[in-house]
Design an enzyme around this catalytic site. Structure first.
Site: not given
Length: 393
Positions: A76, A204, A296, A300, A387
């Site tokens: 991704h 998200y 979550p 991580k 990220y």
């Protein structure tokens, strides 16, 4: 009568962090014994994370267990943030030159188990009464009961990879151990469904009704979550109710591609941030969830555990080669990184969830933060850098 086993490193916990540590040490010729209170089938069956940082992929490559990951994993290059229908893509590759890999933690665990069993790793499953001893001495021990037999492992070091509820952290005296915690006033209701993902990248979403996450495990298996009350039970959430709520929070544009179906896994997980200091006591080292928990939201948990293990493995390997510098600095080095990752997970959780105590002011602050992210390359780059994974040190 107690049976005594000698090894160099006794690893408590046969989850992915304990398995990875044993493999990295085995690659350097260091002997380990691994024990767990559960059996292999239970450990492999636990549904966990699915987004791997590049550093985690590198660690699995170094361990020699990345062949299936590269064959079946999904790279991704970005992900999306959505806020009341507005969407902003974080271009990971464009902003950092790095990407992440979607590959389930259950698959990582299976790959590591296969490798360790093939190489003859000594395991003890379904153990009881695990107790570390003499941790401040040069000859620590771990005693336990296995199939009715009392066993003591005599070792140089103990690695506590046994999670938040394990015995390792509890072996550190209360006047030495400091803990820091933030318990969030909501949980995540998650389901697994054998349907193609609603989007080719993760979404998200912050909606006025609560958070939602569209994730995946493969091109044909999706993992979806919604924020729920801590008092909710799984039985209250039928599949139909979940799909209706998930589609609403995701927004009409994204939900137009949603393929629903019967879930085959459904659970509610509480959210917390937690850190224990120090991560070394004598010859006991903590790694992963034994020392820290992250919500979550930022994907991580596993990645942070793998970073711990990479640094611990390096320190142990160098110790047996005659250099203690990195082993002596383990706790300080790891905790500096842990707190940065905790900050990111807390920041993203604060941005993307509806908090019951929030006033209209906090609601406007969330919206302003999202709009700033959407308009600022520097702000998006900061999210992207965290990220894809911070440097080890």
């Amino acid at each position: 009568m107690t049976r005594t086993i000698k090894t160099q490193v006794c690893i408590i916990g046969a989850g992915p962090s304990g398995l990875l540590l044993s493999q990295l040490l085995a690659n350097a010729g260091i002997d380990t014994v691994v024990l767990d209170r559960k059996d292999r089938a239970y450990i492999e069956g636990r549904i966990r994370a699915g987004v791997l940082e590049q550093g985690t992929v590198t660690a699995l490559e170094e361990a020699g267990v990345a062949e299936r990951l590269h064959r079946e994993g999904i790279p991704h290059d970005g992900f999306e943030l959505a806020f009341d229908g507005a969407r902003h893509r974080i271009d990971l590759a464009g902003l950092t030159g790095k990407s992440v890999m979607v590959y389930g933690q259950t698959e990582v665990t299976k790959d590591l188990f296969d490798k360790r069993f093939a190489q003859g790793q000594q395991f003890f499953f379904n153990v009881e009464d695990v107790t570390p001893h003499a941790l401040k001495s040069g000859a620590p021990q771990v005693s336990f009961t296995h199939e009715g037999e009392d066993i003591t492992v005599s070792c140089d070091y103990v690695a506590g990879c046994d999670g938040y509820h394990g015995v390792s952290r509890q072996a550190i005296p209360k006047d030495v151990l400091k803990t820091f915690e933030r318990v969030y006033p909501f949980g995540w209701l998650g389901i697994m469904v054998d349907q193609p993902p609603v989007n080719h990248e993760l979404i998200y979403a912050n909606h006025q009704r609560g958070f939602a996450l569209a994730s995946m495990r493969s091109e044909t298996r999706s993992r979806y979550y919604i924020q729920c009350d801590l008092s909710d039970s799984v039985e209250e959430w039928s599949d139909d109710r979940f799909w209706e709520e998930f589609a609403t929070r995701l927004g009409p544009d994204a939900a137009a591609n949603l393929q629903t179906g019967a879930s085959f896994e459904k659970s509610i997980a509480p959210l917390r941030s937690f850190v224990a200091e120090p991560m070394r006591y004598g010859n006991l080292f903590l790694a992963g969830d034994a020392a820290h928990i992250v919500p979550p939201t930022g994907a991580k948990g596993l990645n942070l555990a793998v970073a711990d293990v990479r640094l611990l493995a390096r320190g142990l390997i160098e110790h047996y080669a005659g250099n203690d510098a990195h082993l002596d600095a383990y706790s300080q080095t790891v905790l500096a990184r842990v707190w940065k990752v905790e900050r990111f997970s807390w920041q993203l959780s604060t941005l993307m969830h509806q908090f019951p105590e929030n006033s209209p002011f906090e609601a406007r602050m969330q919206k302003a933060e999202f709009e700033y992210l959407a308009s600022s390359e520097a702000a998006s780059r900061s999210i992207a850098e965290n990220y894809v994974g911070l440097p080890l040190e």
